[in-house]
Design an enzyme around this catalytic site. Structure first.
Site, short mmCIF file in Angstrom:
data_model
loop_
_atom_site.label_atom_id
_atom_site.label_comp_id
_atom_site.label_asym_id
_atom_site.label_seq_id
_atom_site.Cartn_x
_atom_site.Cartn_y
_atom_site.Cartn_z
N GLY A 26 0.84 -1.19 0.00
CA GLY A 26 0.00 0.00 0.00
C GLY A 26 0.87 1.24 0.00
O GLY A 26 2.08 1.15 0.25
N PRO B 47 2.64 4.91 1.00
CA PRO B 47 3.31 5.27 2.25
C PRO B 47 2.32 5.80 3.28
O PRO B 47 1.34 6.45 2.92
CB PRO B 47 4.27 6.39 1.82
CG PRO B 47 4.40 6.26 0.35
CD PRO B 47 3.16 5.63 -0.16
N GLY B 48 2.59 5.49 4.53
CA GLY B 48 1.81 6.07 5.63
C GLY B 48 0.46 5.43 5.87
O GLY B 48 -0.35 5.98 6.62
N VAL B 49 0.20 4.26 5.29
CA VAL B 49 -1.10 3.64 5.56
C VAL B 49 -1.04 2.69 6.76
O VAL B 49 -2.03 2.07 7.11
CB VAL B 49 -1.66 2.87 4.33
CG1 VAL B 49 -2.08 3.83 3.25
CG2 VAL B 49 -0.67 1.85 3.81
N LYS C 86 1.60 0.16 7.34
CA LYS C 86 2.17 -1.18 7.10
C LYS C 86 3.14 -1.55 8.22
O LYS C 86 3.09 -2.62 8.80
CB LYS C 86 2.89 -1.22 5.73
CG LYS C 86 1.98 -0.87 4.57
CD LYS C 86 2.69 -0.97 3.25
CE LYS C 86 3.77 0.07 3.01
NZ LYS C 86 3.25 1.44 2.89
N SER D 224 -7.55 1.98 -18.35
CA SER D 224 -8.79 2.27 -17.62
C SER D 224 -9.29 3.70 -17.83
O SER D 224 -10.37 4.05 -17.36
CB SER D 224 -8.59 1.99 -16.13
OG SER D 224 -7.73 2.94 -15.58
N LYS E 117 -9.32 3.73 -5.71
CA LYS E 117 -9.91 4.78 -6.54
C LYS E 117 -11.12 5.41 -5.84
O LYS E 117 -11.32 6.63 -5.91
CB LYS E 117 -10.32 4.20 -7.89
CG LYS E 117 -9.10 3.91 -8.78
CD LYS E 117 -9.51 3.32 -10.10
CE LYS E 117 -8.28 3.15 -11.00
NZ LYS E 117 -8.60 2.54 -12.28
#
Ligand code: ADP
Length: 852
Positions: free
Chosen positions: A385, A387-389, A391, A752, A795
């Site tokens: 994920g 950065p900063g989520v 982990k 997409s 998204k």
């Protein structure tokens, strides 16, 4: 118990029936004439009921006698009664170390701590199953003198209090006395035993005879006792009924004992600096000497003897000293007890991390499976994920939940294989690699090691570095991990590895198939509010030493910080801003006591101006004065609100993801995924030339082939769509167009954005605005189908973050969307479509304004 007495009896039994020496006579006088016969008679298959006597200290071996203190009055009374009844038999079982105790400690005291409070089943569970059938020789006060007769195994519990068990007698497996391997092994045991006894003169005289006369099984038992090994190792010898294996176990224990005893010898022979060093190393080994592998002990001894050959100021001395320093500082055989309790784990995960329900569920499953397998080893979790989520924070929590020490190794910045594998020992500055450094730092051999940034390894183009990290993770390789500095294998098989990556696609393929990927998408505003309030603010406030009553950061200020300053998917930037605020608050609070400038507390703006620059000399003096005199008056609460937020963190940063409130004609909003998480992007169509038959499309040169293809297709679809909706409109036929796709927001060359491109082209041709706050994502095919896209969660989160109200997804993504948490979906108007007509109706519905 005097050693002399113990060996007197042992030698009686060891010597066998045909050779009854005078010790036998002594023994018979003391105990009656049954002992030898008991030893032979035991082994019948019938169960026998005996009182279970817990042995908190060393196990007991056949042939030895020992006084045992019985602290449980009921058990003591029962033993006295059996003794009086002339049925003086008892089962003596070693107490297991309490879970959570450090095996390196002297185990007796730990085991003893609460054993006397346990009853029935609980007590039974704390005893090793294999013990000793013993006869009571006498009872004096609470001390019961026992002689050990033979090995027994607990079959079932008969009575709870005092604990009485049914036991079966165990016989050694038959063995061939003339087998060369057994003979050779017993010979080695004897000679090592003699070496050990040479260092213990007080035992030598009594034991030498025993050694010579003992049969192989007894020799092994004797060796285990003399080795001085701790509980578990001795118990293993007791439980081993295969005589050859028992001899091998004992041999290992004796060799270790020998190696350890060599160290004090060296200490005595050398000069003072060497003596001090060697004494330090020996002291370190003392705690867990039984856990140190034999080959390591041998290396330590060799190095210690080298140390005395070098002058204390020589380079060689320092090199060897460093080497020994590392060798003796590693946690050989020291493990923390793994905790598989899922309720505890859930509590820890919630305590440390807000939300992430799906991630936590996966971790709990991982722990539950670990519980069934008895180990969490072998499976590698990889959190991916932006950065900063969280982990790393999740990794840290798993370590806490499992009761493992935590250590993180960032492999992103590594360039040299030596950082993992260590430097060869060629000079004083050589050091082992990160993994060995980790073991030394955490002090246990089973930490949780977080390999941070495995996706960045691939970028280095350094195959050997990647394969070195792979070797670390590979359960088949890491039991024999060789660090260049040591040059002998170190067992890393008990280390639990967890990895993190920002971008899964960049993880080297060799890693991927060993890993279980768990992705963390990012947070929506209300989640960030919770994280900021309950975690980041709290920890920052505590780190700054500020009391909750001294400060208030209002909800409005936090919300503004999140929406206007920190557009990221994670909360790293948010954390930095909160730290910035609190550092300034700390300064303000410090200044409040300064009488010359009371206005500062009321006007944070002014404070900010002052904080930004260096503190003047006068400020410093004033601070000192305040501290020294402790003359701080009543502290006024510092309030951070929306009105003064800029004083703390400056002006809001420009949000490139939300440039327009209402997109102009020719512009449509899409959704993309980047290494920083999901993001919104604008696709803009512009006319660059006009004229009969000039219809064409140009694209940014750097656009990837897939995107170029989808832009060409979008142009064709838009033309046919326009012909259907406005047959007289010749705009596409007569215009040369430029389709702008922001490359930074779309680093992935993927299709997409197809539907968004068509919409922006149609908007330009029809001069109609696209519906306000609408984001479109979907791949379009020439056959008219809209195909599913990836990163639905990321998204959607990005769309919410940037004020999108309506999202169009391909129908095939409905399932992905439905799986999202309610707080992520809440309040969004989401449409799932199969063909472009549906998108057209939503984007350019009747209520849409024209851009003419
Ligand atoms: P990453 O490893 O994904 O870059 P970190 O674990 O370093 O992120 O997180 C950055 C900061 O944000 C840490 O202080 C962490 O505790 C905090 N944080 C991230 N996610 C959460 C969460 N869900 N709850 C509480 N704090 C969080």
């Amino acid at each position: 118990m005097a050693w002399r007495g113990i060996f007197k009896i042992f030698s009686t039994i060891a010597s066998g029936k045909n050779n009854l020496p005078e010790e036998k006579m002594d023994f018979e006088e003391e105990t009656g004439d049954r002992v030898l016969n008991d030893e032979v008679e035991l082994g019948d298959e019938e169960g026998e009921e005996v009182l279970a006597l817990p042995l908190p200290h060393l196990p007991f071996f056949p042939g030895f006698h020992r006084p045992v203190q019985v602290k449980d009055p009921k058990l003591l009374a029962a033993l006295q009664e059996s003794y009086a009844r002339h049925a003086p038999y008892v089962g003596a079982f070693l107490v297991k170390d309490e879970p959570g105790t450090d095996p390196s400690l002297v185990s007796g005291s730990k085991a003893e701590k609460n054993i006397y409070d346990l009853k029935g089943k609980e007590l039974l569970n704390r005893l090793y199953e294999v013990g000793i059938h013993a006869k009571i020789l006498g009872i004096r006060g609470d001390r019961v003198v026992l002689v050990a007769l033979g090995r027994i195994r607990i079959m079932e519990m008969v009575d709870k209090e005092p604990l009485t068990v049914k036991v079966g007698h165990l016989k050694d497996k038959p063995y061939n006395k003339d087998d060369d391997v057994i003979k050779a092994t017993s010979f080695e045991v004897k000679s090592t035993l003699s070496d050990v006894l040479n260092t213990r003169s007080y035992l030598k005289r009594t034991c030498t005879k025993c050694i010579d006369n003992s049969e192989f099984p007894r020799l092994a038992d004797l060796g285990a006792v003399i080795s001085g090994a701790k509980n578990l190792q001795c118990q293993q010898v007791l439980e081993e009924l295969d005589v050859y294996k028992r001899l091998k176990l004992t041999l290992e224990l004796l060799k270790k004992s020998m190696e350890i005893s060599k160290i004090p010898e060296l200490v005595l022979e050398t000069d003072s600096k060497t003596t001090l060093s060697a004494a330090k190393f020996r002291e370190r080994l003392e705690g867990n000497r039984d856990q140190i592998p034999l080959h390591v002990l041998q290396v330590i001894n060799e190095e210690l003897s080298k140390l005395q050959q070098f002058g204390a100021s020589s380079i060689e001395f320092n090199e060897t000293h460093n080497y020994l320093d590392w060798l003796t500082a590693l946690p050989w055989g020291i493990y923390s007890d793994e905790n598989f309790d899922v309720f505890w784990a859930k509590k820890i995960l919630d305590e440390d991390n807000y939300g992430l329900a799906d991630v936590k569920e996966r971790i709990l499953e991982f722990i539950a499976v670990g519980k069934h397998r008895g180990t969490t080893q072998g499976r590698i979790l990889c959190f991916s994920g932006p950065p900063g989520v969280g982990k790393m924070s999740i990794g840290r929590s798993i370590a806490r939940a499992l009761n493992r020490k935590f250590y993180s190794i960032s492999v992103g910045g590594l360039t040299n294989i030596a950082e993992i594998k260590g430097h060869f020992r060629i000079n004083v500055s050589s050091t082992p690699g990160k993994m060995v450094q980790c073991l030394k730092t955490v002090g246990t051999a089973n930490p949780l090691v977080l390999i941070d940034g495995v996706d960045k390894l691939g970028r280095q183009h350094a195959r050997d570095l990647t394969s070195a990290v792979l070797d670390l993770l590979d359960p088949e390789q890491n039991a024999k991990f060789v660090d260049n500095y040591f040059f002998f294998p170190i067992d890393l098989s008990k280390v639990l590895f967890v990895c993190t990556a920002d971008v899964v696609d960049n993880i080297p393929k060799d890693f991927l198939y060993r890993m279980e990927l768990i992705s963390i998408a990012g947070y929506v505003t209300d989640e960030k509010m919770h994280i900021a309030r309950d975690y980041l603010e709290k920890s920052t406030r505590e780190a700054c030493g500020i009391k909750p009553e001294e400060v208030e950061v209002t909800d409005a200020a936090l919300l503004c910080l999140i929406e206007k300053y920190c557009h990221e998917a994670g909360v790293q930037n948010l954390q930095k801003h909160i730290e910035k605020i609190y550092h300034k608050i700390a300064l303000q609070l410090g200044r409040q006591g300064v009488s010359y400038e009371p206005a500062i507390a009321d006007k944070p703006g002014e404070a900010l101006v002052r904080c930004a620059g260096e503190l003047s000399k006068k400020d410093v003096t004033d601070f000192k004065t305040i501290q020294e005199s402790e003359a701080i008056g009543t502290i006024e609460k510092v309030v951070v609100d929306i009105s003064n937020l800029a004083d703390f963190v400056g002006d809001p940063v420009f949000n490139a993801e939300r440039i327009y409130d209402q997109t102009p004609v020719g512009v449509a909003m899409g959704l993309a995924w980047t290494a920083m998480g999901g993001s919104t992007l604008y696709i803009k169509a512009t006319q660059i030339e006009q004229g009969e038959g000039k219809g064409a499309l140009t694209l940014p040169g750097q656009l990837g082939d897939v995107m170029k293809g989808s832009a060409q297709l979008a142009h064709i679809v838009a033309r046919s769509m326009l012909f259907k909706k406005e047959p007289d409109n010749r705009y596409f036929a007569n215009s040369k167009l430029y389709l702008h796709v922001p490359l930074r927001a779309t680093p992935m060359d993927e299709p997409s954005a197809g539907c968004t491109m068509i919409t922006s082209l149609l908007s330009l041709a029809m001069k109609k605005l696209v519906k306000k706050d609408l984001a479109i994502t979907g791949e379009f095919t020439l056959l008219g189908k809209i195909l599913p896209i990836g990163w639905v969660k990321e998204k959607t989160i990005a769309a919410r973050r940037n004020g999108v109200k309506t999202i169009i997804f391909p129908s095939a993504n409905k399932r992905d969307f439905d799986e999202l948490a309610t707080n992520v979906k809440e309040g969004l108007d989401v449409h799932f479509v199969d063909d472009y007509n549906q998108i057209f109706d939503i984007a350019f519905g009747d209520d849409q304004e024209t851009g003419k």
